[in-house]
Design a protein around this motif. Sequence first.
Motif, PDB file in Angstrom:
ATOM      1  N   ASN A  55      -6.291   5.979  -2.179  1.00 19.64           N
ATOM      2  CA  ASN A  55      -7.181   5.502  -3.252  1.00 19.64           C
ATOM      3  C   ASN A  55      -6.906   6.077  -4.642  1.00 19.64           C
ATOM      4  N   THR A  56      -5.814   6.823  -4.811  1.00 16.80           N
ATOM      5  CA  THR A  56      -5.665   7.605  -6.035  1.00 16.80           C
ATOM      6  C   THR A  56      -4.760   6.979  -7.083  1.00 16.80           C
ATOM      7  N   SER A  57      -3.598   6.511  -6.677  1.00 16.93           N
ATOM      8  CA  SER A  57      -2.650   6.004  -7.670  1.00 16.93           C
ATOM      9  C   SER A  57      -1.707   4.987  -7.048  1.00 16.93           C
ATOM     10  N   LEU A  58      -0.920   4.354  -7.909  1.00 21.21           N
ATOM     11  CA  LEU A  58       0.116   3.413  -7.484  1.00 21.21           C
ATOM     12  C   LEU A  58       1.434   3.841  -8.120  1.00 21.21           C
ATOM     13  N   VAL A  59       2.502   3.768  -7.334  1.00 17.94           N
ATOM     14  CA  VAL A  59       3.829   4.087  -7.839  1.00 17.94           C
ATOM     15  C   VAL A  59       4.806   3.046  -7.315  1.00 17.94           C
ATOM     16  N   TYR A  60       5.650   2.540  -8.207  1.00 18.77           N
ATOM     17  CA  TYR A  60       6.718   1.636  -7.780  1.00 18.77           C
ATOM     18  C   TYR A  60       8.021   2.419  -7.840  1.00 18.77           C
ATOM     19  N   HIS A  61       8.656   2.588  -6.687  1.00 22.00           N
ATOM     20  CA  HIS A  61       9.875   3.393  -6.628  1.00 22.00           C
ATOM     21  C   HIS A  61      10.769   2.904  -5.509  1.00 22.00           C
ATOM     22  N   ALA A  62      12.064   2.885  -5.773  1.00 14.70           N
ATOM     23  CA  ALA A  62      13.081   2.492  -4.784  1.00 14.70           C
ATOM     24  C   ALA A  62      12.773   1.122  -4.183  1.00 14.70           C
ATOM     25  N   GLY A  63      12.264   0.223  -5.039  1.00 16.33           N
ATOM     26  CA  GLY A  63      11.983  -1.130  -4.573  1.00 16.33           C
ATOM     27  C   GLY A  63      10.738  -1.258  -3.728  1.00 16.33           C
ATOM     28  N   ARG A  64       9.882  -0.227  -3.741  1.00 13.85           N
ATOM     29  CA  ARG A  64       8.662  -0.262  -2.936  1.00 13.85           C
ATOM     30  C   ARG A  64       7.445   0.067  -3.789  1.00 13.85           C
ATOM     31  N   PRO A  76       2.364   8.037   1.887  1.00 13.01           N
ATOM     32  CA  PRO A  76       2.146   6.799   1.130  1.00 13.01           C
ATOM     33  C   PRO A  76       1.908   5.596   2.039  1.00 13.01           C
ATOM     34  N   TYR A  77       1.184   4.621   1.507  1.00 17.68           N
ATOM     35  CA  TYR A  77       1.046   3.317   2.158  1.00 17.68           C
ATOM     36  C   TYR A  77       1.800   2.300   1.309  1.00 17.68           C
ATOM     37  N   GLN A  78       2.697   1.568   1.952  1.00 18.08           N
ATOM     38  CA  GLN A  78       3.472   0.571   1.226  1.00 18.08           C
ATOM     39  C   GLN A  78       2.698  -0.734   1.137  1.00 18.08           C
ATOM     40  N   LEU A  79       2.717  -1.329  -0.044  1.00 18.64           N
ATOM     41  CA  LEU A  79       2.052  -2.600  -0.291  1.00 18.64           C
ATOM     42  C   LEU A  79       3.088  -3.691  -0.534  1.00 18.64           C
ATOM     43  N   LYS A  80       2.659  -4.919  -0.324  1.00 20.20           N
ATOM     44  CA  LYS A  80       3.523  -6.068  -0.583  1.00 20.20           C
ATOM     45  C   LYS A  80       2.827  -6.991  -1.569  1.00 20.20           C
ATOM     46  N   MET A  81       3.574  -7.463  -2.545  1.00 17.35           N
ATOM     47  CA  MET A  81       3.040  -8.361  -3.557  1.00 17.35           C
ATOM     48  C   MET A  81       3.816  -9.671  -3.524  1.00 17.35           C
ATOM     49  N   LEU A  82       3.112 -10.766  -3.289  1.00 24.63           N
ATOM     50  CA  LEU A  82       3.751 -12.070  -3.267  1.00 24.63           C
ATOM     51  C   LEU A  82       3.845 -12.641  -4.684  1.00 24.63           C
ATOM     52  N   CYS A  83       4.696 -13.649  -4.837  1.00 24.18           N
ATOM     53  CA  CYS A  83       4.954 -14.196  -6.176  1.00 24.18           C
ATOM     54  C   CYS A  83       3.689 -14.699  -6.854  1.00 24.18           C
ATOM     55  N   VAL A 128      -1.839  -9.547  -2.733  1.00 18.83           N
ATOM     56  CA  VAL A 128      -1.436  -8.202  -2.338  1.00 18.83           C
ATOM     57  C   VAL A 128      -1.836  -7.959  -0.885  1.00 18.83           C
ATOM     58  N   SER A 129      -0.954  -7.337  -0.098  1.00 12.96           N
ATOM     59  CA  SER A 129      -1.257  -7.003   1.287  1.00 12.96           C
ATOM     60  C   SER A 129      -0.654  -5.643   1.622  1.00 12.96           C
ATOM     61  N   THR A 130      -1.089  -5.054   2.728  1.00 11.14           N
ATOM     62  CA  THR A 130      -0.599  -3.748   3.157  1.00 11.14           C
ATOM     63  C   THR A 130       0.508  -3.913   4.188  1.00 11.14           C
ATOM     64  N   VAL A 131       1.639  -3.261   3.940  1.00 15.65           N
ATOM     65  CA  VAL A 131       2.734  -3.247   4.909  1.00 15.65           C
ATOM     66  C   VAL A 131       2.469  -2.191   5.967  1.00 15.65           C
ATOM     67  N   TYR A 142      -5.866 -13.505  -9.961  1.00 16.85           N
ATOM     68  CA  TYR A 142      -6.451 -12.192  -9.662  1.00 16.85           C
ATOM     69  C   TYR A 142      -6.606 -12.017  -8.156  1.00 16.85           C
ATOM     70  N   CYS A 143      -6.377 -10.783  -7.695  1.00 15.33           N
ATOM     71  CA  CYS A 143      -6.541 -10.460  -6.274  1.00 15.33           C
ATOM     72  C   CYS A 143      -7.035  -9.024  -6.161  1.00 15.33           C
ATOM     73  N   ASN A 144      -7.957  -8.780  -5.243  1.00  9.68           N
ATOM     74  CA  ASN A 144      -8.319  -7.399  -4.907  1.00  9.68           C
ATOM     75  C   ASN A 144      -8.131  -7.196  -3.409  1.00  9.68           C
ATOM     76  N   HIS A 145      -7.720  -5.991  -3.035  1.00 14.31           N
ATOM     77  CA  HIS A 145      -7.289  -5.761  -1.656  1.00 14.31           C
ATOM     78  C   HIS A 145      -7.609  -4.341  -1.210  1.00 14.31           C
TER      79      HIS A 145
END
Length: 249
Positions: free
Chosen positions: A174-183, A193-200, A204-207, A112-115
Amino acid sequence: MAVRVIAYAVAGVCVIVQALRTRGVVNGLQVLIAKGRKHKRRGALQGNYAPIKTEIFKQECQVVSGELPAELDGMYMRNGSNPYYEPYASFHWFEGDGMVHATRIKDSHASYCNHFVRTHKLQEEQRAGFPIYAKFGDQEGLRGVFVAMLELLKQKTGILKGVPVPECGNGTANTSLVYHAGRLLALHEGDLPYQLKMLCEGVVSTVGRMAVGDWKIPFTAHPKLDKTTGAAATSGWTLAVYQAVLTWP
């Protein structure tokens, strides 16, 4: 005598302008006005809705009952309003800082992670050590007019760093999350939008804040995905401009 009076008047105006350019003075006025209001909608900050103050990463979550199927491999994520700083008076659910909660499941294990999404707004307030952007909940009624006017003054005089604000954004993601075009994107109606990064392992971190072509105004937080073409359709608006639907491949 007249020349002296004019000189004193000019000096007084210069002092006032310089004082107004001081972040503490304008913020102090906004806080004073906000605190004069009755606390409204504070239930959104209590009990199960209370904001989470810390970020954690728990690599091995306990399975309370049953077991996780070995074939299950993925991540469950949600985004929501979570104010980093306690509001001075009123609070509206729309304005809390974006916090992403993520549970990673793989090989019958869960982490679990919160960010906090590192928006321009949040980073500016973290540097200042207190809220510097006017709250939506405080811009109501006659008092709200003065709060809004002071906010415009901060933008015009450069008190808010990174101005003009539209170039850096003041949204909360703060409203929603969308995964699109590999992002993976955290969205908010008032910003790009703010792009996020998720490690294996599930961290979770902010790009960063993402540019989409020549799109300059806020992005809708609820784009529509075309299952046939794979494109995303979105729209946006400001008080001065409406931008037509953008098809984003």
